[in-house]
Design a protein around this motif. Sequence first.
Motif, PDB file in Angstrom:
ATOM      1  N   GLY A 287       0.628  -1.383   0.084  1.00 21.12           N
ATOM      2  CA  GLY A 287       0.016   0.060   0.060  1.00 21.12           C
ATOM      3  C   GLY A 287       1.042   1.264   0.067  1.00 21.12           C
ATOM      4  O   GLY A 287       0.760   2.231  -0.838  1.00 21.12           O
ATOM      5  N   ALA A 288       2.016   1.474   0.817  1.00 21.54           N
ATOM      6  CA  ALA A 288       2.904   2.470   1.047  1.00 21.54           C
ATOM      7  C   ALA A 288       3.566   2.890  -0.460  1.00 21.54           C
ATOM      8  O   ALA A 288       3.743   3.645  -0.836  1.00 21.54           O
ATOM      9  N   THR A 289       4.105   1.699  -0.841  1.00 20.08           N
ATOM     10  CA  THR A 289       4.646   1.568  -2.221  1.00 20.08           C
ATOM     11  C   THR A 289       3.844   2.409  -3.462  1.00 20.08           C
ATOM     12  O   THR A 289       4.427   3.103  -3.984  1.00 20.08           O
ATOM     13  N   ALA A 290       2.519   1.731  -3.319  1.00 23.95           N
ATOM     14  CA  ALA A 290       1.634   2.201  -4.467  1.00 23.95           C
ATOM     15  C   ALA A 290       1.301   3.533  -4.401  1.00 23.95           C
ATOM     16  O   ALA A 290       1.193   4.348  -5.172  1.00 23.95           O
ATOM     17  N   MET A 291       0.856   3.992  -2.887  1.00 21.54           N
ATOM     18  CA  MET A 291       0.269   5.507  -2.784  1.00 21.54           C
ATOM     19  C   MET A 291       1.333   6.401  -2.609  1.00 21.54           C
ATOM     20  O   MET A 291       1.567   7.459  -3.162  1.00 21.54           O
ATOM     21  N   MET A 292       2.433   6.037  -1.734  1.00 17.67           N
ATOM     22  CA  MET A 292       3.417   7.018  -1.324  1.00 17.67           C
ATOM     23  C   MET A 292       4.646   7.289  -2.163  1.00 17.67           C
ATOM     24  O   MET A 292       5.148   8.243  -2.478  1.00 17.67           O
ATOM     25  N   LEU A 293       4.862   6.273  -2.984  1.00 15.88           N
ATOM     26  CA  LEU A 293       5.939   6.489  -4.023  1.00 15.88           C
ATOM     27  C   LEU A 293       5.522   6.543  -5.544  1.00 15.88           C
ATOM     28  O   LEU A 293       5.452   7.318  -6.072  1.00 15.88           O
ATOM     29  N   LYS A 294       4.749   5.338  -6.083  1.00 15.97           N
ATOM     30  CA  LYS A 294       4.267   5.451  -7.243  1.00 15.97           C
ATOM     31  C   LYS A 294       3.176   6.545  -7.342  1.00 15.97           C
ATOM     32  O   LYS A 294       3.072   7.157  -8.396  1.00 15.97           O
ATOM     33  N   GLY A 295       2.498   6.573  -6.226  1.00 17.23           N
ATOM     34  CA  GLY A 295       1.143   7.628  -6.433  1.00 17.23           C
ATOM     35  C   GLY A 295       1.703   8.971  -5.918  1.00 17.23           C
ATOM     36  O   GLY A 295       0.791   9.961  -5.796  1.00 17.23           O
ATOM     37  N   ASN A 296       3.015   9.260  -5.656  1.00 20.61           N
ATOM     38  CA  ASN A 296       3.632  10.460  -5.310  1.00 20.61           C
ATOM     39  C   ASN A 296       2.733  11.290  -4.298  1.00 20.61           C
ATOM     40  O   ASN A 296       2.426  12.400  -3.896  1.00 20.61           O
ATOM     41  N   GLY A 297       2.532  10.282  -2.939  1.00 25.64           N
ATOM     42  CA  GLY A 297       1.722  10.855  -1.948  1.00 25.64           C
ATOM     43  C   GLY A 297       0.336  10.950  -1.881  1.00 25.64           C
ATOM     44  O   GLY A 297      -0.137  11.179  -1.030  1.00 25.64           O
ATOM     45  N   PHE A 298      -0.262  10.766  -3.106  1.00 25.77           N
ATOM     46  CA  PHE A 298      -1.622  10.934  -3.130  1.00 25.77           C
ATOM     47  C   PHE A 298      -2.566  10.008  -3.834  1.00 25.77           C
ATOM     48  O   PHE A 298      -3.549   9.580  -3.351  1.00 25.77           O
ATOM     49  N   GLY A 299      -1.840   9.067  -4.755  1.00 19.71           N
ATOM     50  CA  GLY A 299      -2.660   7.987  -5.277  1.00 19.71           C
ATOM     51  C   GLY A 299      -3.680   8.658  -6.063  1.00 19.71           C
ATOM     52  O   GLY A 299      -3.628   9.720  -6.664  1.00 19.71           O
TER      53      GLY A 299
END
Length: 457
Positions: A287-299
């Motif tokens: 979840g953190a990888t998808a939102m915080m990194l790939k999603g640049n903090g917002f998803g």
Amino acid sequence: MAKFPTVRTPTIEEVLDIAEGYGMTITVEDAESYRGLMEGTIASYHRLDDLDEPKLPVKYPRSTGYRPPPEENPYNAWYWKSEVKGRGGGPLKGKRVVLKDNICLAGVPMMNGATVLEGYVPDIDATVVTRILDAGGTIIGKAANTYLCFDGGSATTATGMVENPHKKGYTSGGSSAGSGVLVAIGEADMALGGDQGGSIRMPACWCGIYGHKPTHGTGSLHRDLPHRADPRPHRPDGALGERRGGPAPARSGPRQRFTELGATVDEISIPMHLDGPHIWNGIAVEGATAMMLKGNGFGTNWEGYYATSLIDAYARGWRSRPDDLSETVKTVMMLGEYMHRNYHGRYYAKAQNLSRRLRETYDAVLAEYDVLAMPTLPMLATELPAPDCSREHYVDVALNMLANTCPFDATGHPAMTVPCGKADDSPIGMMLIGKRYDDATVIQAAAAFETLGVFRT
């Protein structure tokens, strides 16, 4: 003069590269065809550039402030000092409030403990900021937190390790490290943090103060990094509106000094609690990888306000300087990407499903008891790592204390750490857990326990 488009149409080579990345086999002619099909939709992006983006109002004047020098910041707990005074009256009149530095405060720098975001200045106020000011509080600045909040200790903060106010050279807990310290040393009356694995309760425990993680859905996550609008059902009213006084709850969990207050106390066992950290890991890593990194903090697919300036600044920062990320962030992002590539979200989904069962397990016990009590953390504050320590030790110090706190982030129950003792100059915390949306009983139990005078900072 024609406006230069900010979104360009991909080249043939870029289309071929994207297709290859998805495992597709296409020809150059196919790529030309797809490129032509894309052009019609890209016109929508050009139009989006022409439209004015709504900006949220900033209601109260403030000073930009300054980064405090070492003599004003002996524990490295401050990131930035500034002052924003709220309205003349209200329940928070006269209260000094410090914000964790992942919360947007317009005109005041925000770093989120990370070198890759240094220099960013928000242009909006988070909802919690407006609510504090509307209630008469005075915001006095930003408290340092660990690198992108990926640390339950206090060693990864880019502006310097945050030290325990009771024991120099030891961790203060994290990720809301500075928030805990500044309240403990009396420079703030209260502080805001964020708790996705224990990041309010852990520093509060090791700093010897009270720290409450509300029921998920009772507080706004608007415009906090890495939070946005909260999609979970909201019950903002009533969770704190009842049972303000009176005796302690009738029944509580493990044997504590609540018996002196007239409560019925039993010892119980919840075996699935031991699986809580495994369930939380399954959710948090991917979840953190998808939102915080790939999603640049917002998803994506979230309702609410997206801070586009923050997305731009953070995306440029971490993608241009990935080697500057902390060891904890790198570990999580590489494992999250590995799990996604090889297991395609299966374990994330299974962990989410199991979190419902974990919630029901606690709910079944809380149907018979008003609150549960357990140690907030399984250990006393640990020594801050030496600069030349191994990566393994550095990461262990950051993540070795989560076992009791993180399950309740997977389930959403309210949980509060209460000072209850001291050993070897280190505070000890007792965690109280209540029924969802019954934060009032948790706070009432903490207030009743406080009357015993068991621990004072």
